[in-house]
Design an enzyme around this catalytic site. Structure first.
Site, PDB file in Angstrom:
ATOM      1  N   GLU A  46     -63.316   6.623 -58.058  1.00 22.42           N
ATOM      2  CA  GLU A  46     -62.198   7.332 -57.433  1.00 22.42           C
ATOM      3  C   GLU A  46     -60.919   6.812 -58.046  1.00 22.42           C
ATOM      4  OE1 GLU A  46     -61.683   6.955 -53.149  1.00 22.42           O
ATOM      5  OE2 GLU A  46     -60.199   8.565 -53.211  1.00 22.42           O
ATOM      6  N   CYS A 244     -61.407  10.149 -51.009  1.00 24.99           N
ATOM      7  CA  CYS A 244     -60.379  10.977 -50.359  1.00 24.99           C
ATOM      8  C   CYS A 244     -59.572  11.805 -51.359  1.00 24.99           C
ATOM      9  CB  CYS A 244     -59.458  10.106 -49.531  1.00 24.99           C
ATOM     10  SG  CYS A 244     -60.291   9.376 -48.120  1.00 24.99           S
ATOM     11  N   GLU A 376     -65.844  12.863 -46.955  1.00 27.29           N
ATOM     12  CA  GLU A 376     -66.361  12.244 -45.722  1.00 27.29           C
ATOM     13  C   GLU A 376     -65.874  13.042 -44.522  1.00 27.29           C
ATOM     14  OE1 GLU A 376     -65.398   7.927 -45.887  1.00 27.29           O
ATOM     15  OE2 GLU A 376     -63.427   8.418 -45.169  1.00 27.29           O
TER      16      GLU A 376
END
Ligand code: AHR
Length: 656
Positions: A46, A244, A376
């Site tokens: 990420e 995210c 998520e």
């Protein structure tokens, strides 16, 4: 009488533990319990902690195309403050020339007194340059007036020039220019200085500086030392682009893969959602240039021999932020993005997206097999959207394995709801995330023993033990790594249920991180694998091909006497590999009974050990915790292995 009973109980408890003896393990190497998935140990990438821009992506110039919302961010014009007279020497303005595409701005520099005007690019927390290394500089420019050239200089930490090159400017039309600079000194916090010959106006765009020595020498390349660390993990898959960042703080700011492919100068930058996420780790200059975009991610996965696992937006922005949701009747373009991505990765070269892949230099398919729907996410709104994605994808691409989300926590309301719903749908792989204490990891080494053997498979997609001891690199201490190793024996023992696992996050810049612990730490010049990295590497490189049973009195070893075990067989190398973790402060003696296989009389033990639970690897001591290898004799009648305190061990024995 009561006292007598108490005494009996104490004796029974002590006999049940190994306090009066050694742990005896029976390993049946003759039967394969299940195949270990090649994807068992992988990596989670990420763009957090400057992992992409300023990290893995080897570009050294920050805001190279003047596209940040604050378009001069990263660029300094010395002596040209609002109150300085020297601004009469020259001035940089940012011109917005187009709202279309991804390249909106360029810099127009008016030079009145070339001797007294220059520009500096500060890099991502400086630039790392190595003595004797060559750097590729490129830029786009057009000029007016008597400007005859641009001088590029690399300055060390004390502003001494350590490389320079003068490039003649020939045309008023936009042209791409290239030169090379060779550093005559190593510098960790270097900067790029640009000055001009003559007076007039220069238009500048895409000012780019890359080391020539990138991974595989690619021009829009990746930092070699960092990819080498990834490569050494022998990862079974590469999950990208998050995390995210896949979701975005709002839907508008979500990761859209189509905007990250094609010519790099056309890739529209996007704010990184970690930019202002944590007030105590404020990073306002954190943007995504997408120089490392979907094509490069697929290419990296291919280089590493890892299955690519893209995670795409399910139409819900990060639920820790806005939680914005696209209405169901407007979901179609999101689903289409997923379908187009499969075509981009696998489609024939005559298909719309396959052709773009070919034009970018990869006519062969990338052989995409997995796709994550949402990161998520949680709640009924997730399930509703997931259903739509699954229906459409599976109809056309039953060959793609779909990863679904169980939310951000390893248990609780969201987790239970997601598992119930997804199980009813026969979901294939469910992503679980757990950032918990070392104690939790040790206590949950039997977590997957309790899972339904016929239910969905597990992708432990993000996990890390958080010792909450200190901040930053000190969070990657031996206590955390040891606890993860204990837990990993439980994942491995349950390889029939657990098909994919990854530590998270993957990497962090020492001067620009937002989240710790992380698997790899780096600065502008160096990088090292943490103790946790060493644990991952030890497991991954001994993953074997088949799970075999290992038991202590007929039960799995999941913390009895603070010992943990798993065992695999590698039918390609003809070996049995036993993993043994001791989380206690005392040495242990373990008796091994190998049944069903004839084994060599010696074995190789690789041990990660430290007496200090606070011990870490670091830039100064990157090899403080690394495996130590020794050969042991395995007596024909009695095979004994001594396990040191606080240690992770693999015993590899050849099958005769
Ligand atoms: O790994 C850091 C973050 O943790 C990821 O972006 C997110 O998925 C999780 O909450």
């Amino acid at each position: 009488m009561k006292d007598l009973w108490n005494l009996k109980i104490v004796i029974l408890v002590l006999m049940g533990s190994s306090a009066f003896g050694q742990i005896e393990l029976t390993i049946d190497g003759s039967k394969s319990k299940v195949k270990i998935q090649p994807t068992m140990y992988g990596i989670f990438f990420e763009d957090i902690n400057f992992a992409a821009d300023g990290g893995l992506y080897a570009e050294l110039v920050k805001n190279r195309s003047f596209e940040f919302p604050e378009p001069k961010m990263g660029w300094i014009q010395p002596n040209t403050s609002m109150h300085s007279l020297n601004r009469d020497s020259g001035i940089l303005r940012v011109i917005r020339f187009s709202d279309a595409g991804g390249n909106h701005n360029f810099a127009r520099i008016s030079i009145h007194n070339a001797d007294n005007y220059f520009l500096i690019n500060e890099g991502y927390r400086g630039m790392g340059l190595k003595k004797g290394d060559s750097y590729r500089l490129s830029f786009q420019a057009g000029k007016r007036g008597s400007i005859s050239g641009v001088k590029f200089q690399l300055l060390n930490d004390n502003d001494k020039v350590i490389a320079e090159s003068l490039v003649a400017l020939g045309s008023s039309e936009w042209q791409t220019y290239k030169t090379k600079l060779m550093a005559n000194e190593t510098a960790e916090n270097a900067r790029l200085r640009i000055s001009f010959k003559g007076t007039g106006e220069v238009d500048l765009d895409m000012v780019s500086l890359f080391p020539e020595d990138t991974w595989r020498g690619r021009e829009n390349g990746l930092r070699k030392d960092l990819v080498e660390l990834l490569d050494s993990l022998d990862p079974g898959f590469l999950r990208f682009p998050g995390g995210c960042v896949a979701e975005g703080r709002t839907l508008e700011k979500r990761y859209q893969w189509k905007k990250t492919i094609g010519p790099v100068e056309e890739r529209e930058i996007l704010v990184n959602r970690w930019n202002t996420e944590f007030m105590h780790k404020f990073t306002p200059d954190y943007f995504q240039s997408f120089g490392l975009g979907y094509y490069e991610y697929f290419q990296l996965a291919e280089d590493l021999g890892a299955e690519p696992l893209p995670i795409i937006s399910v139409g819900i922005a990060c639920q820790f932020n806005t939680g914005e949701m696209v209405p169901m009747e407007e979901l179609e373009p999101y689903v289409q993005d997923a379908m187009d991505l499969i075509e981009f990765a696998n489609g024939p070269v005559y298909s719309k997206w396959g052709k773009i892949r070919k034009n970018m230099g990869h006519p062969q398919p990338f052989n995409l097999k997995f796709m994550g729907i949402g990161n998520e996410q949680w709640g009924p709104e997730y399930i509703e959207r997931f259903d739509e994605f699954e229906k459409v994808i599976k109809k056309k691409h039953p060959e793609i394995t779909i990863v679904s989300s169980s939310g951000p926590y390893p248990d609780g309301e969201h987790f239970d709801f997601a598992w119930k719903e997804l199980k009813e749908r026969n979901a294939e792989l469910i992503d679980e995330h757990y950032y918990q204490s070392p104690q939790w990891f040790k206590e949950n080494a039997d977590r997957y023993d309790r899972y339904d053997r016929n239910g969905p498979k597990v992708f432990a997609g993000e996990y890390a033990a958080h010792p909450k001891a200190d901040d930053g690199p000190r969070e990657n201490n031996w206590e955390a790594a040891l606890a993860e190793a204990a837990f990993m024996t439980g994942m491995e023992r349950n390889a029939d249920v657990v098909h994919m696992t990854a530590y998270a996050p993957l990497m962090a810049h020492i001067d620009a991180w937002q989240w710790a612990p992380d698997l790899i730490w780096f600065n502008n010049l160096e990088s090292y694998g943490t103790a946790n990295y060493q644990v991952q590497k030890l497991f991954s490189t001994t993953r074997g091909t088949d799970l075999v049973s290992v038991s202590n009195n007929g039960k799995p070893l999941t913390g009895q006497d603070q010992l943990y075990a798993s065992a695999v067989k590698d039918i390609e190398t003809g070996e049995i590999i036993v993993k043994l973790v001791n989380t206690s402060d005392t040495p242990k003696t373990v008796k091994l009974n190998f049944s069903g296989t004839k084994l060599a009389s010696e074995g190789i033990v690789r041990t990660l050990q430290n007496d200090n639970l606070k011990a870490i690897n670091s830039f100064d001591n990157p090899e403080n915790i690394v495996p130590v290898e020794k050969q042991i004799n395995l007596n024909e009648d009695e095979k004994i292995i001594e396990i040191t305190p606080y240690s992770v061990n693999t015993l590899t024995v050849k099958i005769k």
